[in-house]
Write a protein that holds these residues in place. Structure first.
Motif, PDB file in Angstrom:
ATOM      1  N   LYS A   1       0.840  -1.198   0.000  1.00  0.00           N
ATOM      2  CA  LYS A   1       0.000   0.000   0.000  1.00  0.00           C
ATOM      3  C   LYS A   1       0.873   1.245   0.000  1.00  0.00           C
ATOM      4  O   LYS A   1       2.075   1.176   0.231  1.00  0.00           O
ATOM      5  CB  LYS A   1      -0.915  -0.005   1.227  1.00  0.00           C
ATOM      6  CG  LYS A   1      -2.046  -0.990   1.084  1.00  0.00           C
ATOM      7  CD  LYS A   1      -2.993  -0.907   2.244  1.00  0.00           C
ATOM      8  CE  LYS A   1      -4.099  -1.920   2.076  1.00  0.00           C
ATOM      9  NZ  LYS A   1      -5.030  -1.909   3.192  1.00  0.00           N
ATOM     10  N   GLY A   2       0.261   2.372  -0.235  1.00  0.00           N
ATOM     11  CA  GLY A   2       1.020   3.617  -0.262  1.00  0.00           C
ATOM     12  C   GLY A   2       0.396   4.595  -1.227  1.00  0.00           C
ATOM     13  O   GLY A   2      -0.785   4.476  -1.546  1.00  0.00           O
ATOM     14  N   TYR A   3       1.182   5.549  -1.670  1.00  0.00           N
ATOM     15  CA  TYR A   3       0.644   6.603  -2.523  1.00  0.00           C
ATOM     16  C   TYR A   3       0.070   6.037  -3.822  1.00  0.00           C
ATOM     17  O   TYR A   3      -1.003   6.441  -4.274  1.00  0.00           O
ATOM     18  CB  TYR A   3       1.738   7.619  -2.853  1.00  0.00           C
ATOM     19  CG  TYR A   3       2.103   8.533  -1.717  1.00  0.00           C
ATOM     20  CD1 TYR A   3       1.598   8.321  -0.436  1.00  0.00           C
ATOM     21  CD2 TYR A   3       2.954   9.605  -1.911  1.00  0.00           C
ATOM     22  CE1 TYR A   3       1.931   9.143   0.599  1.00  0.00           C
ATOM     23  CE2 TYR A   3       3.298  10.449  -0.868  1.00  0.00           C
ATOM     24  CZ  TYR A   3       2.790  10.214   0.390  1.00  0.00           C
ATOM     25  OH  TYR A   3       3.117  11.034   1.417  1.00  0.00           O
ATOM     26  N   GLY A   4       0.801   5.125  -4.441  1.00  0.00           N
ATOM     27  CA  GLY A   4       0.343   4.583  -5.714  1.00  0.00           C
ATOM     28  C   GLY A   4      -0.965   3.844  -5.569  1.00  0.00           C
ATOM     29  O   GLY A   4      -1.913   4.048  -6.334  1.00  0.00           O
ATOM     30  N   TYR A   5      -1.030   2.995  -4.543  1.00  0.00           N
ATOM     31  CA  TYR A   5      -2.221   2.203  -4.273  1.00  0.00           C
ATOM     32  C   TYR A   5      -3.417   3.122  -3.997  1.00  0.00           C
ATOM     33  O   TYR A   5      -4.502   2.950  -4.572  1.00  0.00           O
ATOM     34  CB  TYR A   5      -1.923   1.332  -3.061  1.00  0.00           C
ATOM     35  CG  TYR A   5      -2.906   0.249  -2.767  1.00  0.00           C
ATOM     36  CD1 TYR A   5      -2.888  -0.941  -3.489  1.00  0.00           C
ATOM     37  CD2 TYR A   5      -3.828   0.394  -1.739  1.00  0.00           C
ATOM     38  CE1 TYR A   5      -3.771  -1.951  -3.195  1.00  0.00           C
ATOM     39  CE2 TYR A   5      -4.713  -0.612  -1.448  1.00  0.00           C
ATOM     40  CZ  TYR A   5      -4.686  -1.788  -2.174  1.00  0.00           C
ATOM     41  OH  TYR A   5      -5.558  -2.779  -1.883  1.00  0.00           O
ATOM     42  N   ALA A   6      -3.184   4.136  -3.159  1.00  0.00           N
ATOM     43  CA  ALA A   6      -4.264   5.056  -2.808  1.00  0.00           C
ATOM     44  C   ALA A   6      -4.701   5.861  -4.032  1.00  0.00           C
ATOM     45  O   ALA A   6      -5.891   6.144  -4.201  1.00  0.00           O
ATOM     46  CB  ALA A   6      -3.818   5.994  -1.696  1.00  0.00           C
ATOM     47  N   SER A   7      -3.738   6.208  -4.906  1.00  0.00           N
ATOM     48  CA  SER A   7      -4.102   6.945  -6.119  1.00  0.00           C
ATOM     49  C   SER A   7      -5.012   6.109  -7.007  1.00  0.00           C
ATOM     50  O   SER A   7      -5.982   6.624  -7.579  1.00  0.00           O
ATOM     51  CB  SER A   7      -2.864   7.329  -6.914  1.00  0.00           C
ATOM     52  OG  SER A   7      -2.089   8.226  -6.192  1.00  0.00           O
ATOM     53  N   ALA A   8      -4.685   4.819  -7.111  1.00  0.00           N
ATOM     54  CA  ALA A   8      -5.540   3.939  -7.914  1.00  0.00           C
ATOM     55  C   ALA A   8      -6.951   3.919  -7.342  1.00  0.00           C
ATOM     56  O   ALA A   8      -7.945   4.009  -8.074  1.00  0.00           O
ATOM     57  CB  ALA A   8      -4.950   2.538  -7.961  1.00  0.00           C
ATOM     58  N   MET A   9      -7.051   3.838  -6.001  1.00  0.00           N
ATOM     59  CA  MET A   9      -8.367   3.876  -5.354  1.00  0.00           C
ATOM     60  C   MET A   9      -9.091   5.174  -5.680  1.00  0.00           C
ATOM     61  O   MET A   9     -10.267   5.173  -6.044  1.00  0.00           O
ATOM     62  CB  MET A   9      -8.194   3.798  -3.833  1.00  0.00           C
ATOM     63  CG  MET A   9      -8.042   2.433  -3.269  1.00  0.00           C
ATOM     64  SD  MET A   9      -7.915   2.613  -1.487  1.00  0.00           S
ATOM     65  CE  MET A   9      -7.850   0.915  -1.014  1.00  0.00           C
ATOM     66  N   ALA A  10      -8.353   6.280  -5.537  1.00  0.00           N
ATOM     67  CA  ALA A  10      -8.977   7.585  -5.742  1.00  0.00           C
ATOM     68  C   ALA A  10      -9.483   7.718  -7.175  1.00  0.00           C
ATOM     69  O   ALA A  10     -10.576   8.242  -7.405  1.00  0.00           O
ATOM     70  CB  ALA A  10      -7.986   8.705  -5.437  1.00  0.00           C
TER      71      ALA A  10
END
Lengths: 345, 345
Positions: B273-282
């Motif tokens: 998890k991290g910025y990339g993962y959260a960006s995909a969610m967003a």
């Protein structure tokens, strides 16, 4: 009018109490007392063309009062619970009115929230971006309303689109941007976007100003320009003073929305991993349980454990400033949408 | 020589054109207009275009934060597939969000319309009721709603919500039943989202032309007919506005668990998890929100007015008639020619 009276039925009361009515077509109707009272009741309940019937009015009032009560039920519940002592909470016979007027909950909630400190910070956190919003959105709205330039429709389209787009999608890069600029955890993280017309709900405010400035007569501005006023001067000497309702609406809503914002405040200003000095009442409420337990363990005098009443007093405290503001400025709040011109003229 | 001349001529012509151009003032206005919206342009580049592109790049990378800065590792669509296939919460919460939004938006908008119509009647104490129904606007914020729902103040006590939820859970599959029953449990706080909408409806109702209703009443229209044929078509744009506003409001409210999920996974600090993962969610979340808005808009706009339909039909019929007339004309002309030729032969 005179024609109307001519056409109206003539009625005459006869000796036995019944009424003889001559209709415009010349027919003679005789109604006895019973029928008249029946008619009257019917008229009273169902109404005529001119007047609303009692039944309808009664139903509307009843519905409005019922729904209104349901609507503010959570607030009433909150107020009544916040004054209760632990005994009152456990007592089945006490529903609404606490046995004594107990302010202890408020005292404890206020100390655990650091009420006055958070209150001051909340006002700064909501007030300063509001002023920035006012400046930027009025300028942008004026630019859109007053001037014709290529790509104006595109700009308006993007503004509406940014309103629909959730802020989460731009949140992570913005967070990185702020941290690179070194303004993460300072109030500048709120001031900068609002100065550039990208604050919370700024699209709505831009559209309100746009709508409003379009209604300022162009003749007025042209006259000012003939008298030697530049574009800038005609903006702040003529358009701004005539946009007072829009300014009031925007500042009220902007203040309320910034005050209630906790997600972005926590993210950009208060800090998620490392806490900065900033906080607000709403954020304090969000972390109420942990804050309270911390307070309860470090406090010198005996503190009751967290319970429903203390929760509710904390909630009450965090909305109290806005509630007071609402009741003082109620007229402006309620009329704001009327005046903002969203609904057209 | 002649070439040179023509060049000079061209120059002259260009000069003349410049002088002749009528739009110099317009050009100056356009430049000033652009100057007025420069803050917005800078803001849009800084807080909209740049973050959008960057967050898409983040979504395609696996990002690790090192003391030297961010460490990118290109993974392609892996983040998206991982979020959809192996995340424990996100797909379920996204489904919950979609179902509950699609159900609660019509509830909120219809409720707001009913209240606005009742308030628009000729009743006493209109100001007081408006005050009550607008009150939640200043209170609704994530933490406060969370606190109230937690303490059970958010449900209507008069209605036995337990019975409703259990019966719903018996009938529907759990993926549908959970969001629906949560709507019933927190009915009051969901209705609280309708404060602004009520005022928008009310102010547009008050601005409607009374003479239309009078004309309809003279023609024998009942109140019911007046509502469907005059009121509703007139406030249609406002309904769409309110639908969009409601969706945006629900999506940005902190009561929405998805946005909390995005935040926590952004700061999760684990390997995957991290910025990339959260960006995909967003990105996925934002797409869903935009799709819901478009869906409602299309659904709403598709249903055209009866009269518009009739006008269209009439126009079509008229065109058809014209075409047929032309056809007949042409045919008769051809026949005449033929006859003439035959006559000559």
């Amino acid at each position: 009018m005179p024609k109307r009276t001519q056409e109206q039925a003539e009625s005459k009361v006869r000796d036995d109490g019944s009424v003889q009515i001559v209709t415009p077509s010349g027919e003679i109707l005789i109604k006895d007392k019973k029928q008249i009272t029946k008619d009257k009741i019917r008229k009273f309940l169902l109404g005529t063309k001119e007047q609303e019937g009692f039944l309808k009015v009664f139903i509307i009032y009843a519905l409005l009062i019922c729904i209104g009560f349901i609507y503010i039920y959570p607030i009433l519940h909150m107020v009544s619970t916040s004054f209760m002592t632990l005994d009152d909470l456990l007592d089945q016979s006490i529903n609404w009115i606490p046995s004594s007027f107990n302010l202890d909950n408020y005292k404890q909630a206020a100390t655990s929230m650091d009420f006055w400190g958070s209150f001051g910070k909340s006002i700064i956190l909501a007030g300063v971006p509001t002023i920035c919003n006012l400046i930027s959105c009025s300028v942008i709205g004026y630019g859109l309303a007053r001037f014709e330039f290529p790509g104006k429709k595109v700009v308006l389209g993007i503004i509406i689109f940014t309103f629909i787009l959730p802020s989460q999608i731009t949140m992570i890069p913005t967070y990185v941007l702020y941290s690179n600029m070194g303004i993460l955890g300072t109030i500048w993280a709120f001031i900068l976007p609002s100065l550039l017309g990208q604050g919370i709900n700024a699209p709505i405010f831009i559209l309100i100003f746009w709508q409003f400035f379009r209604q300022v007569p162009k003749v007025l501005i042209e006259a000012a320009q003939i008298d030697g006023a530049g574009f800038w001067k005609s903006f702040y000497r003529i358009s701004i003073p005539s946009a007072a309702p829009a300014i009031i609406t925007v500042s009220l809503f902007s203040f309320v929305w910034y005050w209630n914002e906790s997600y972005l405040t926590q993210m950009y200003v208060a800090g998620v991993t490392v806490k900065s000095g900033w906080t607000s009442l709403i954020i304090q409420l969000d972390q109420f349980a942990t804050n309270y337990s911390k307070y309860a363990t470090t406090a010198t005098n005996a503190v009751t454990n967290i319970n429903e009443s203390i929760n509710m007093s904390g909630t009450m405290l965090s909305i109290l400033p806005l509630l007071i503001m609402y009741f003082v400025l109620q007229r402006y709040f309620v009329e704001s949408i009327d005046r903002s011109g969203i609904t057209g003229e | 020589m002649s070439e040179k001349m023509s060049k000079e001529e061209k120059k002259q012509a260009r000069k003349n054109r410049k002088k002749m151009k009528a739009g110099r003032l317009a050009k100056r206005e356009a430049i000033t207009g652009l100057l007025f919206i420069t803050p917005w342009i800078i803001g849009a580049l800084m807080f909209l275009a740049y973050p959008l592109i960057t967050s898409f790049r983040y979504a395609l990378n696996n990002i690790r934060i090192t003391p030297l800065g961010m460490n990118f590792e290109y993974v392609g669509y892996e983040n998206f597939t991982q979020v959809l296939l192996s995340d424990a919460e996100f797909p379920m919460q996204l489904a919950d969000y979609v179902v509950s939004t699609i159900i609660s938006v019509p509830i909120i908008v219809v409720f707001a319309l009913i209240i606005a119509i009742m308030l628009n009647q000729n009743i006493k104490g209109k100001g007081f009721f408006r005050l009550i129904f607008f009150l939640p606007v200043i209170i609704v914020s994530g933490p406060i709603l969370g606190m109230l729902n937690e303490e059970g103040a958010g449900s209507i006590t008069a209605i036995d919500t337990q019975a409703i939820t259990t019966s719903i859970q018996g009938v529907l599959p759990s993926s549908l039943a959970d969001p629906i029953s949560s709507i019933f449990e927190n009915m009051v706080t969901i209705l609280w989202y309708s404060g602004v909408q009520i005022l928008i409806f009310l102010s547009s109702l008050q601005k409607m032309d009374r003479s239309m209703f009078e004309a309809a009443k003279i023609d024998g229209g009942s109140g019911w007919e007046c509502f469907w044929k005059i009121t509703l078509p007139n406030i249609k744009p406002m309904i769409l506005l309110n639908i969009v506003y409601t969706i945006v409001f629900i999506s940005n409210n902190e009561q929405n668990t998805i946005i909390e999920l995005i935040k926590t996974s952004m700061f999760a600090g684990t390997q995957e998890k991290g910025y990339g993962y959260a960006s995909a969610m967003a990105w996925m979340y934002s797409l869903i929100v935009v799709v819901i808005v478009i869906l409602f808009a299309v659904l709403f706009m598709a249903k055209k007015d009866v009269y518009e339909k009739q006008v269209k039909k009439a126009k079509k019929a008229h065109k058809k008639e014209l075409r047929q007339l032309k056809k007949i004309e042409r045919r008769s002309a051809r026949n005449a020619k033929k006859n003439a030729r035959a006559g000559r032969v």
